[in-house]
Write an enzyme that holds these catalytic residues in place. Structure first.
Site, PDB file in Angstrom:
ATOM      1  N   GLY A 206       0.765  -1.259   0.158  1.00 20.91           N
ATOM      2  CA  GLY A 206      -0.015   0.129  -0.100  1.00 20.91           C
ATOM      3  C   GLY A 206       0.868   1.201  -0.190  1.00 20.91           C
ATOM      4  O   GLY A 206       2.117   1.165  -0.291  1.00 20.91           O
TER       5      GLY A 206
ATOM      6  N   CYS B  44       4.669  -6.263   2.274  1.00 17.25           N
ATOM      7  CA  CYS B  44       5.144  -4.821   2.310  1.00 17.25           C
ATOM      8  C   CYS B  44       4.465  -4.252   3.371  1.00 17.25           C
ATOM      9  O   CYS B  44       4.432  -4.506   4.541  1.00 17.25           O
ATOM     10  CB  CYS B  44       5.050  -4.493   1.017  1.00 17.25           C
ATOM     11  SG  CYS B  44       6.185  -2.833   1.028  1.00 17.25           S
ATOM     12  N   TYR B  45       3.665  -2.997   2.975  1.00 14.69           N
ATOM     13  CA  TYR B  45       2.701  -2.314   3.867  1.00 14.69           C
ATOM     14  C   TYR B  45       1.657  -3.489   4.853  1.00 14.69           C
ATOM     15  O   TYR B  45       1.647  -3.120   6.039  1.00 14.69           O
ATOM     16  CB  TYR B  45       1.636  -1.461   2.989  1.00 14.69           C
ATOM     17  CG  TYR B  45       0.817  -0.642   3.884  1.00 14.69           C
ATOM     18  CD1 TYR B  45       1.293   0.418   4.078  1.00 14.69           C
ATOM     19  CD2 TYR B  45      -0.478  -0.864   4.238  1.00 14.69           C
ATOM     20  CE1 TYR B  45       0.381   1.223   4.756  1.00 14.69           C
ATOM     21  CE2 TYR B  45      -1.366  -0.199   4.674  1.00 14.69           C
ATOM     22  CZ  TYR B  45      -0.945   0.973   5.411  1.00 14.69           C
ATOM     23  OH  TYR B  45      -1.495   1.609   6.036  1.00 14.69           O
TER      24      TYR B  45
ATOM     25  N   HIS C  20       8.250  -7.819  -2.448  1.00 11.05           N
ATOM     26  CA  HIS C  20       6.943  -8.310  -2.979  1.00 11.05           C
ATOM     27  C   HIS C  20       7.213  -9.598  -3.953  1.00 11.05           C
ATOM     28  O   HIS C  20       7.728  -9.439  -4.967  1.00 11.05           O
ATOM     29  CB  HIS C  20       6.637  -7.072  -4.215  1.00 11.05           C
ATOM     30  CG  HIS C  20       6.286  -5.909  -3.501  1.00 11.05           C
ATOM     31  ND1 HIS C  20       4.918  -5.454  -3.314  1.00 11.05           N
ATOM     32  CD2 HIS C  20       6.801  -4.857  -3.122  1.00 11.05           C
ATOM     33  CE1 HIS C  20       4.700  -4.405  -2.564  1.00 11.05           C
ATOM     34  NE2 HIS C  20       5.853  -3.881  -2.541  1.00 11.05           N
TER      35      HIS C  20
ATOM     36  N   GLU D 183       5.104 -11.179  -5.748  1.00 13.77           N
ATOM     37  CA  GLU D 183       4.199 -11.196  -6.573  1.00 13.77           C
ATOM     38  C   GLU D 183       4.850 -10.438  -7.893  1.00 13.77           C
ATOM     39  O   GLU D 183       4.420 -10.626  -9.000  1.00 13.77           O
ATOM     40  CB  GLU D 183       2.868 -10.433  -6.261  1.00 13.77           C
ATOM     41  CG  GLU D 183       2.883  -9.006  -6.310  1.00 13.77           C
ATOM     42  CD  GLU D 183       3.189  -8.350  -4.778  1.00 13.77           C
ATOM     43  OE1 GLU D 183       3.902  -9.090  -4.161  1.00 13.77           O
ATOM     44  OE2 GLU D 183       2.962  -7.236  -4.626  1.00 13.77           O
TER      45      GLU D 183
ATOM     46  N   ASP E 263     -13.659 -11.265 -25.286  1.00 14.52           N
ATOM     47  CA  ASP E 263     -14.622 -11.421 -24.038  1.00 14.52           C
ATOM     48  C   ASP E 263     -16.185 -11.692 -24.442  1.00 14.52           C
ATOM     49  O   ASP E 263     -16.624 -12.760 -23.902  1.00 14.52           O
ATOM     50  CB  ASP E 263     -14.880 -10.251 -23.133  1.00 14.52           C
ATOM     51  CG  ASP E 263     -13.411  -9.435 -23.011  1.00 14.52           C
ATOM     52  OD1 ASP E 263     -12.235 -10.381 -23.131  1.00 14.52           O
ATOM     53  OD2 ASP E 263     -13.436  -8.476 -22.771  1.00 14.52           O
TER      54      ASP E 263
ATOM     55  N   LYS F 139      -7.879 -11.253 -18.199  1.00 15.66           N
ATOM     56  CA  LYS F 139      -8.167 -11.602 -19.638  1.00 15.66           C
ATOM     57  C   LYS F 139      -7.394 -12.737 -20.185  1.00 15.66           C
ATOM     58  O   LYS F 139      -7.907 -13.525 -21.040  1.00 15.66           O
ATOM     59  CB  LYS F 139      -7.361 -10.364 -20.450  1.00 15.66           C
ATOM     60  CG  LYS F 139      -7.652 -10.166 -21.971  1.00 15.66           C
ATOM     61  CD  LYS F 139      -8.758  -9.185 -22.379  1.00 15.66           C
ATOM     62  CE  LYS F 139      -9.107  -9.152 -23.532  1.00 15.66           C
ATOM     63  NZ  LYS F 139     -10.219  -8.160 -23.830  1.00 15.66           N
TER      64      LYS F 139
END
Ligand code: XMP
Length: 522
Positions: free
Chosen positions: A54, A87-88, A174, A176, A232, A378
């Site tokens: 964050g 992190c945050y 992080h 990710e 989509d 997606k």
């Protein structure tokens, strides 16, 4: 029962990435704002919770708060709820649990070497050390009671922690982002080892579950779907058709702003190949009449959007006559990023252009909305499309805006100009495919400029339009760079367009990047 990791969003730019990475290790994940009510959170029946990164400091005036109750939750089976703070999220967790967090003078940003102190659970399978990506301001200077350090780095003595009862984990870096070498493994360790998830979520299992769910929801009612031929709505059409067959009707509108061959191709694919009930409405004249004399891009968008709604409405009424009853549901190809955008902690960002999609239909249609992909990204929708055997030409096509060629003719739109633009665009795209460059660029198209210049063809003087070619590289369309297409290629395309398309005598190539330019010219 579907196993699920819930991600509490504290406003990090990487929150969506966490969700994607967790799904990549086979565990379904959903993002919710950090302000979510506890009963709502528990109703989701999470197997574990991740607290996202964050803003830079937990001491910022408007820093989002972590509800301390989150750290005392129990899972449905009575065991302690595993929590991973990133992190945050780690700062907020440690602060809540009685640790001390210091505000750093400057952000630590970039690669760092994590030395692993405990190689079980979260860091299982990592040898001694690993490259991680740091992007943080605060740091933990004193551990909460009953916590221990499980990793450190040169700049961060407390780079990773866990509670001694093994329910709470925190990482300063992080996992990710791709720059963290073992990020995937760390997240997998959390979901599989710590939360006990089995990792059997996949696009294929999604299809089966969704088909069941659609059948249950729809019953014997009828569903209508606006088909644009884009990824989509195409995948939604085929999935719904597989679930409910002829209880689905698709409406495909020709707004006169489609690309060359698109009107015929979409009908061929969906009606002839997939045998889907398709109502193809040719409303070219109506759209062009409404757009007559309009030059402002936003006004064009509004007119195109509103006219679409009107035509779609009429098509639904016609359907009532054919079916003998009203459809009950309106299906839309809404994707997860749109859903997150509307619920995220930060809220939607400022509007630069009003990007209505073809699916942007009125709220008062008295139809219940069905959004089979509202939890998907997606690339997951593409994967489902692949499993449903939708042609790759549809699944991997460049994005195409709802207002179509209407925003690629600068200024007033005339039918003759649309025909010219369609031809030029088709040559550009055909050549990109021919030379294996199509997938090297994120989006490519031609734009017709309201500028006429003098040229010479044979012995004749010409006075015709300029056509701009635009090709960009990008990851998500938010930022983009102009594609460095080979000069010979551009020369060849330019020669073909000028020779084959009457009405264009000059080609320019757009070298604007986004920002400050946008991808489309209008
Ligand atoms: P810009 O021009 O804003 O475009 O850099 C980013 C991406 O969005 C597409 N785009 C639109 N899509 N309705 C849409 O459905 C719109 O009005 C619209 N305007 C731009 C554009 O093609 C690019 O992929």
């Amino acid at each position: 029962m579907l196993q699920k990791i819930v991600i509490l969003d504290f406003g990090s730019q990487y929150t969506q990435l966490i969700a994607r990475r967790v799904r990549e290790v086979g565990v379904f994940s959903e993002i919710v704002p950090c302000t979510i009510d506890l009963p709502k959170l528990m109703a989701m029946n999470p197997s574990g919770i991740i607290l996202s990164g964050g803003p830079s400091s937990v001491y910022d005036e408007h820093a989002p708060r972590l509800d301390p109750e989150i750290l005392t939750l129990k899972r449905a089976d009575g065991t302690k709820m595993p929590v991973l703070g990133i992190c945050y999220g780690m700062m907020a967790m440690c602060l809540n649990e009685g640790g001390v967090v210091a505000r750093a003078d400057h952000r630590e940003f970039g690669r760092a070497r994590l030395i692993v102190d405990r190689t079980e659970d979260l860091f299982a399978g990592i040898q001694d050390s690993s490259t991680v990506w740091m992007s943080h301001g605060d740091r933990v200077t004193e551990l909460p009671p009953d916590y221990e350090i499980i990793g450190h780095s040169e700049n961060a003595p407390v780079a990773a922690v866990r509670s001694k009862n093994l329910s709470h984990y925190g990482v300063q870096f992080h996992p990710e982002v791709v720059h963290t070498d073992d990020g995937r493994l760390i997240l997998e360790n959390f979901t599989h080892r710590i939360c006990g998830c089995s990792g059997d979520w996949s696009a294929a299992s999604f299809i089966d579950e969704k088909i069941d769910e659609i059948r249950k929801t729809v019953g014997d009612a009828h569903v209508v779907l606006g088909l644009s031929g884009g990824v989509d709505s195409s995948v939604a059409a085929v999935l719904l058709h597989k679930a409910i067959g002829d209880q689905l009707s698709c409406v495909f509108v020709n707004n006169g702003l489609l690309r060359k061959g698109e009107w015929e191709q979409v009908q061929k694919t969906f009606r002839d190949h997939f045998h889907i009930r398709l109502k193809a409405v040719d409303a070219c004249d109506l759209f062009l009449e409404r757009l007559s004399g309009v030059v402002d891009p936003e006004e064009k968008r509004k007119i195109i959007g509103n006219t679409f709604v009107e035509v779609f409405d009429q098509a639904t009424d016609d359907l009532v006559l054919e079916l003998g009853h009203r459809p009950k549901f309106l299906a839309q190809g809404t994707l997860y990023p749109d859903v997150i955008e509307s619920v995220s902690f930060k809220g939607p960002s400022v509007t630069i252009k009003s990007h209505h999609n073809v699916g942007g239909l009125p709220k008062d249609m008295k139809l219940e909305v069905l959004e089979p992909f509202r939890e998907l990204f997606k690339d997951e929708v593409r994967e489902i499309g692949r499993l449903l055997e939708i042609p790759s030409a549809i699944l991997n096509r460049h994005p195409f805006p709802g207002p179509g060629l209407g925003i690629r003719i600068i200024g007033e739109i005339h039918k003759e100009d649309l025909d010219i633009l369609r031809e030029a665009d088709a040559i550009f795209i055909d050549e990109l495919r021919e030379q294996d460059l199509y997938h090297e660029v994120w989006q490519a198209f031609a734009v017709l400029l309201p500028v006429r210049t003098v040229g010479v063809m044979g012995d004749e003087r010409t006075y015709e339009n300029v056509c701009a070619l635009r090709a960009v590289t990008s990851v998500d369309g938010m930022t983009a760079d102009w594609a460095r297409l080979p000069h010979e290629f551009l020369a060849h395309v330019s020669a073909r367009i000028v020779n084959e398309v009457r009405g264009i005598n000059r080609i320019v190539y757009d070298i604007g990047s986004k920002p400050p330019a946008t991808i489309e010219w209008e």
